[in-house]
Motif scaffolding. Structure first.
Motif, mmCIF file in Angstrom:
data_model
loop_
_atom_site.group_PDB
_atom_site.id
_atom_site.type_symbol
_atom_site.label_atom_id
_atom_site.label_comp_id
_atom_site.label_asym_id
_atom_site.label_seq_id
_atom_site.Cartn_x
_atom_site.Cartn_y
_atom_site.Cartn_z
ATOM 1 N N GLY A 104 0.804 -1.215 0.000
ATOM 2 C CA GLY A 104 0.000 0.000 0.000
ATOM 3 C C GLY A 104 0.834 1.260 0.000
ATOM 4 N N GLU A 105 1.545 1.506 1.093
ATOM 5 C CA GLU A 105 2.382 2.707 1.187
ATOM 6 C C GLU A 105 3.508 2.688 0.165
ATOM 7 O OE1 GLU A 105 1.771 5.265 3.142
ATOM 8 O OE2 GLU A 105 0.064 4.329 4.137
ATOM 9 N N GLY A 106 3.854 1.515 -0.312
ATOM 10 C CA GLY A 106 4.935 1.393 -1.285
ATOM 11 C C GLY A 106 4.530 1.711 -2.714
ATOM 12 N N GLY A 107 3.265 2.083 -2.933
ATOM 13 C CA GLY A 107 2.831 2.481 -4.269
ATOM 14 C C GLY A 107 1.677 1.678 -4.834
ATOM 15 N N VAL A 108 0.954 0.936 -4.004
ATOM 16 C CA VAL A 108 -0.153 0.064 -4.433
ATOM 17 C C VAL A 108 0.354 -0.908 -5.501
ATOM 18 C CG1 VAL A 108 -2.571 -0.065 -5.149
ATOM 19 C CG2 VAL A 108 -1.756 1.976 -3.975
ATOM 20 N N ILE A 109 1.214 -1.808 -5.070
ATOM 21 C CA ILE A 109 1.830 -2.786 -5.971
ATOM 22 C C ILE A 109 1.356 -4.178 -5.585
ATOM 23 C CG2 ILE A 109 4.001 -3.721 -6.855
ATOM 24 C CD1 ILE A 109 5.328 -1.068 -5.924
ATOM 25 N N PRO A 110 0.486 -4.796 -6.384
ATOM 26 C CA PRO A 110 0.005 -6.138 -6.054
ATOM 27 C C PRO A 110 1.084 -7.192 -6.301
ATOM 28 C CG PRO A 110 -1.506 -4.995 -7.553
ATOM 29 C CD PRO A 110 -0.215 -4.236 -7.549
ATOM 30 N N ALA A 111 1.108 -8.207 -5.454
ATOM 31 C CA ALA A 111 1.980 -9.357 -5.701
ATOM 32 C C ALA A 111 1.485 -10.118 -6.914
ATOM 33 C CB ALA A 111 1.990 -10.271 -4.477
ATOM 34 N N LYS A 112 2.403 -10.625 -7.701
ATOM 35 C CA LYS A 112 2.040 -11.440 -8.857
ATOM 36 C C LYS A 112 1.734 -12.865 -8.393
ATOM 37 C CE LYS A 112 5.071 -8.766 -11.920
ATOM 38 N NZ LYS A 112 6.304 -8.808 -12.743
#
Length: 384
Positions: free
Chosen positions: A179-187
């Motif tokens: 979330g705080e890291g840029g809204v990056i979902p795990a693959k």
């Protein structure tokens, strides 16, 4: 103390998806208290539960059984793959508890000095242990020396899995959507391989669901969508609809590493907080809120893709459910400021990502309100 960069808006009332300031101005809230007010502001069932508890008993401490706490623990474990719960007051505290449990379990089982593997761009809290676990230099800077026992690897990197295996950590700690890291979902492919490594090497899997949990991604827990069972899950934010409560859930075999005196919290899971948490989880698991979140997410993505075709500075749109990141060229803060001029509240996830966190109860009309306000904000940003 000067620890927050605050917006100059004094809110005095909230209901559903809207907030009102001290001048009577109405704002559409797409922050939800940073993914906390998942049922909207002052949800009726939660308010009634808290008011009922407020008139009866506020605090006794965890030296005595707390009925609401036990009911909440039973509900959370029945709705998950976990067996026991520890209650605290925040996400950072939940992650602290998880770190301590990993160490206690590893030392009891293996007798070694346990190391926890975490990931770049992660965020796990602002205590010394959780700052040390966090993989962002801007969060860690100025607080050295950090706590020992954490190693960091690239997120979503299949090539790094071999190094994790060689490092043989006691646990892997991760967010399924940073979330705080840029809204990056795990693959999914990366998660599948990571889970495989952890099973083969007897490495615990700790999933930080402080932001993704309690329906934010369309299921009660985000791990459900990735089709695996973690050993430990941490929760907070949406668990109490705005009341301070956090929880660490663990499987039975791991949880037994804690004994009386191993860990504690004076206020954790007290009658008031547990009443809010119990009413919140009941609403999430017995109503159509999660179905609404999925429908609303689909509508928002349709709108955002349409806006992306109009505004070339929108580089990407990513996330799951109602945790959505909009990566832009330029400063996200400028778009957030522009949106506030339209009485729309947004929050960032790093310098170039606008984060959308509407209540899971958001309606079709409110989504249309968002589209109108956000379009104007983007036009102003493009013209600036």
């Amino acid at each position: 103390m000067n620890t927050y960069k605050r917006f100059p808006i004094n809110f005095v009332e909230g209901k559903g998806s809207y907030l009102w300031d001290d001048m009577g101005t109405k704002f559409l809230d797409f922050t939800s208290g940073i993914a906390t007010c998942n049922l909207g502001h002052v949800p009726e069932n939660v308010m009634q539960a808290v008011q009922h508890q407020l008139s009866r008993l506020w605090h006794t401490s965890n030296l005595f059984p707390i009925e609401n706490q036990e009911k909440l623990a039973n509900l959370l474990t029945s709705q998950s793959c976990l067996d026991q719960a520890f209650f605290c007051n925040s996400g950072a505290e939940a992650n602290e508890a998880a770190i301590k449990l990993v160490r206690a379990y590893s030392k009891a089982k293996k007798g070694n000095n346990p190391v926890i593997a975490a990931f770049s761009q992660s965020f796990h809290g602002r205590t010394m242990a959780t700052v040390s676990a966090t993989g962002q230099e801007k969060i860690r800077a100025g607080f050295e020396p950090l706590l020992e026992g954490f190693i960091h690897f690239p997120f979503n990197d299949l090539n790094a899995l071999g190094r994790i295996k060689d490092a043989a950590p006691a646990a892997v700690m991760l967010e399924l959507i940073q979330g705080e890291g840029g809204v990056i979902p795990a693959k999914q492919e990366w998660i599948d391989e990571l889970v495989k490594v952890c099973k083969e090497e007897d490495i615990l899997l700790v999933v930080d669901e402080v932001q993704t949990g309690m329906g934010r991604t369309g299921t009660l827990f985000a791990y459900e969508q990735y089709c695996f069972e973690p050993d430990i899950v941490t929760l907070a934010k949406g668990l109490g609809s705005g009341f301070p409560i956090g929880a660490m859930l663990a499987k039975e075999a791991v949880a037994t590493a804690f004994q009386p005196g191993s860990h504690g919290s004076t206020f954790g899971g007290n009658p008031l907080a547990s009443a809010a948490g119990l009413a919140t989880v009941k609403e999430l698991t017995t109503s159509t809120v999660l179905e609404n979140a999925i429908t609303a997410s689909e509508s928002l993505y349709t709108i955002l893709l349409k806006l992306q075709s109009r505004f070339p500075f929108i580089k990407s749109i990513r996330g799951k459910g109602l945790l959505i990141g909009i990566e832009i060229e330029g400063e996200a803060g400028n778009i957030i400021d522009s949106a506030q001029q339209e009485n729309l509240l947004l929050v960032s996830a790093g310098p170039q990502v606008v984060r959308l966190l509407p209540p899971l109860t958001i309606t079709k009309d409110e989504i249309e309100d968002f589209e109108e306000k956000f379009s104007i904000a983007l036009e102003r940003y493009m013209e600036a």
